[in-house]
Design a protein around this motif. Structure first.
Motif, mmCIF file in Angstrom:
data_model
loop_
_atom_site.group_PDB
_atom_site.id
_atom_site.type_symbol
_atom_site.label_atom_id
_atom_site.label_comp_id
_atom_site.label_asym_id
_atom_site.label_seq_id
_atom_site.Cartn_x
_atom_site.Cartn_y
_atom_site.Cartn_z
ATOM 1 N N THR A 237 -6.672 -2.442 -3.361
ATOM 2 C CA THR A 237 -6.753 -1.002 -3.144
ATOM 3 C C THR A 237 -6.727 -0.236 -4.464
ATOM 4 N N GLY A 238 -6.143 -0.865 -5.499
ATOM 5 C CA GLY A 238 -6.105 -0.231 -6.814
ATOM 6 C C GLY A 238 -5.191 0.973 -6.897
ATOM 7 N N ASP A 239 -4.295 1.136 -5.936
ATOM 8 C CA ASP A 239 -3.393 2.289 -5.951
ATOM 9 C C ASP A 239 -2.410 2.158 -7.119
ATOM 10 N N PRO A 240 -2.367 3.131 -8.028
ATOM 11 C CA PRO A 240 -1.490 3.028 -9.204
ATOM 12 C C PRO A 240 0.004 3.055 -8.859
ATOM 13 N N ARG A 241 0.331 3.491 -7.672
ATOM 14 C CA ARG A 241 1.739 3.543 -7.247
ATOM 15 C C ARG A 241 2.224 2.195 -6.745
ATOM 16 N N LEU A 242 1.313 1.237 -6.591
ATOM 17 C CA LEU A 242 1.573 0.003 -5.856
ATOM 18 C C LEU A 242 2.234 -1.086 -6.692
ATOM 19 N N GLU A 243 3.202 -1.751 -6.081
ATOM 20 C CA GLU A 243 3.784 -2.977 -6.616
ATOM 21 C C GLU A 243 3.832 -3.986 -5.482
ATOM 22 N N VAL A 244 3.336 -5.188 -5.719
ATOM 23 C CA VAL A 244 3.317 -6.235 -4.695
ATOM 24 C C VAL A 244 4.314 -7.326 -5.066
ATOM 25 N N ILE A 245 5.209 -7.632 -4.145
ATOM 26 C CA ILE A 245 6.181 -8.712 -4.325
ATOM 27 C C ILE A 245 5.852 -9.801 -3.313
ATOM 28 N N GLU A 246 5.731 -11.043 -3.787
ATOM 29 C CA GLU A 246 5.397 -12.153 -2.891
ATOM 30 C C GLU A 246 6.595 -13.087 -2.746
ATOM 31 N N HIS A 247 6.988 -13.344 -1.499
ATOM 32 C CA HIS A 247 8.066 -14.295 -1.236
ATOM 33 C C HIS A 247 7.555 -15.723 -1.358
ATOM 34 N N ALA A 248 8.350 -16.572 -1.973
ATOM 35 C CA ALA A 248 7.989 -17.985 -2.093
ATOM 36 C C ALA A 248 8.133 -18.717 -0.767
ATOM 37 N N ARG A 249 8.948 -18.153 0.133
ATOM 38 C CA ARG A 249 9.102 -18.698 1.490
ATOM 39 C C ARG A 249 9.309 -17.545 2.453
ATOM 40 N N ASN A 250 8.991 -17.796 3.703
ATOM 41 C CA ASN A 250 9.134 -16.738 4.709
ATOM 42 C C ASN A 250 10.605 -16.407 4.939
ATOM 43 N N GLN A 251 10.943 -15.117 4.889
ATOM 44 C CA GLN A 251 12.326 -14.675 5.078
ATOM 45 C C GLN A 251 12.496 -13.779 6.299
ATOM 46 N N GLY A 252 11.414 -13.522 7.035
ATOM 47 C CA GLY A 252 11.509 -12.643 8.185
ATOM 48 C C GLY A 252 11.301 -11.198 7.784
ATOM 49 N N VAL A 253 11.002 -10.360 8.776
ATOM 50 C CA VAL A 253 10.719 -8.955 8.480
ATOM 51 C C VAL A 253 11.934 -8.266 7.858
ATOM 52 N N GLY A 254 13.131 -8.620 8.311
ATOM 53 C CA GLY A 254 14.337 -8.046 7.721
ATOM 54 C C GLY A 254 14.507 -8.463 6.273
ATOM 55 N N GLY A 255 14.190 -9.719 5.981
ATOM 56 C CA GLY A 255 14.273 -10.200 4.604
ATOM 57 C C GLY A 255 13.283 -9.495 3.696
ATOM 58 N N ALA A 256 12.081 -9.223 4.232
ATOM 59 C CA ALA A 256 11.069 -8.516 3.445
ATOM 60 C C ALA A 256 11.516 -7.084 3.158
ATOM 61 N N ILE A 257 12.086 -6.421 4.164
ATOM 62 C CA ILE A 257 12.567 -5.053 3.960
ATOM 63 C C ILE A 257 13.717 -5.040 2.958
ATOM 64 N N ALA A 258 14.624 -6.004 3.070
ATOM 65 C CA ALA A 258 15.753 -6.074 2.142
ATOM 66 C C ALA A 258 15.273 -6.252 0.705
ATOM 67 N N THR A 259 14.240 -7.061 0.512
ATOM 68 C CA THR A 259 13.665 -7.235 -0.827
ATOM 69 C C THR A 259 13.112 -5.919 -1.351
ATOM 70 N N GLY A 260 12.389 -5.207 -0.485
ATOM 71 C CA GLY A 260 11.855 -3.912 -0.884
ATOM 72 C C GLY A 260 12.954 -2.903 -1.169
ATOM 73 N N TYR A 261 13.993 -2.904 -0.338
ATOM 74 C CA TYR A 261 15.137 -2.012 -0.564
ATOM 75 C C TYR A 261 15.783 -2.293 -1.924
ATOM 76 N N ALA A 262 15.974 -3.572 -2.234
ATOM 77 C CA ALA A 262 16.605 -3.939 -3.500
ATOM 78 C C ALA A 262 15.791 -3.442 -4.690
ATOM 79 N N ARG A 263 14.463 -3.548 -4.581
ATOM 80 C CA ARG A 263 13.608 -3.086 -5.670
ATOM 81 C C ARG A 263 13.698 -1.573 -5.834
ATOM 82 N N CYS A 264 13.686 -0.848 -4.723
ATOM 83 C CA CYS A 264 13.768 0.624 -4.793
ATOM 84 C C CYS A 264 15.146 1.076 -5.273
#
Length: 314
Positions: free
Chosen positions: A52-79
């Motif tokens: 998408t080329g959005d300059p606001r964007l940061e993509v974090i990739e999990h090495a293993r599946n952690q579930g939707v809650g785990g993905a949100i927690a990762t995003g929360y930690a980054r913010c």
């Protein structure tokens, strides 16, 4: 920015290569940071997001599946690390109307509440648009979540369209939050222990945009119900025993004890009567009825006390 506050959107994504780009492109211009968390997808979700080329964007990739809650927690930690004032969550399946984001962010940015969440059930369209099994399952889980979390004014507990203040985010222990589909329910339980103010914001349900649901209500509902049962007693201990004692814990404990004892005694008496023909004395009937009625009354009083204790968290 909104009201002078920086805003971030966390996008948990699992195999959403078809819709993640549309989701990102729909995020309003007032959002400062977009964090897409690819929860170990087996497709091109991360690549489509970056494309998408959005300059606001940061993509974090999990090495293993952690579930939707785990993905949100990762995003929360980054913010949290970025010290963003308001952190929102939008699913990557384009089912959350981006035009509603401002109504979620506004109360949090103005300091009126700590957590704002969408409520699709208040809409007159909900019964027509949401699949019936999911609507009914959501209604039952919302009722259980009211009891478990103490937020009696909050409904549509499964809605994941939310906005959270930086202060509330910093007080949360992200490692304790549930990692799977019960994350929104568990989130409310933890927020209540922190005495966070929560508000429902009306939202329009969106279906039929090409989304693929991984939720099977018959499998998920029992797990969330068990999660809420454990979360309820954890909240009782943390909020009403350890942090600030409240006698409602005695009412809940006595209500549960009397109800269970009354039910078991009634079951034994019934089996004894039907299986062996034993007589049931009047005293036994009165005892069973007294236990069940008293247990119900204690429980209802405890619910009322809990509702009163949390009435200011709106």
């Amino acid at each position: 920015m909104v009201e002078g506050k920086r805003v971030a959107v966390v996008v948990p994504a699992l195999e959403e290569e078809l819709l993640v780009a549309d989701t990102i492109r729909g995020i309003p211009a007032f959002v400062d940071v977009i964090v897409v968390v690819d929860d170990h997808s087996g497709d091109a979700t991360a690549e489509r997001a970056r494309a998408t080329g959005d300059p606001r964007l940061e993509v974090i990739e999990h090495a293993r599946n952690q579930g939707v809650g785990g993905a949100i927690a990762t995003g929360y930690a980054r913010c949290r690390d970025l010290a963003v004032d308001v952190t929102c969550v939008m699913a990557a399946d384009n089912q959350m109307d981006p035009s509603e984001l401002a109504s979620l962010v506004g109360p949090v940015a103005r300091g009126e509440v700590d957590y704002a969440k969408a409520n699709r059930l208040v809409s007159g369209e909900a019964w027509q648009l949401i699949p019936r099994s999911r609507y009914l399952g959501n209604a039952v889980l919302s009722l259980l979540t009211k009891i478990a979390s103490g937020y009696w004014h909050v409904a549509d507990s499964q809605a994941g369209y939310t906005a959270l203040s930086l202060g509330a985010l910093r007080r949360l222990d992200l490692d304790r939050l549930y990692r799977r589909y019960g994350f929104p329910n568990d989130m409310l339980v933890h927020l209540n222990v922190q005495n966070a103010r929560v508000r429902d914001v009306p939202s329009r349900p969106i279906y039929g945009v090409g989304e693929r649901s991984g939720i099977r209500i018959t499998r998920v509902a029992p797990r969330i119900a068990w999660l809420l049962f454990k979360g309820f007693w954890w909240r009782m201990k943390e909020k009403y025993v350890i942090r600030d004692f409240h006698p409602l814990v005695f009412f809940y404990a006595l209500g549960a004890l009397m109800t269970i004892v009354g039910f078991l005694l009634g079951l034994v008496v019934t089996i004894s009567r039907l299986g062996w023909g034993n007589d049931i004395t009047t005293a036994t009937i009165v005892l069973v009825a007294l236990l069940l009625v008293s247990g119900t009354q204690f429980t209802l009083f405890a619910m009322w006390f809990d509702q009163e204790a949390n009435k200011d968290l709106r």
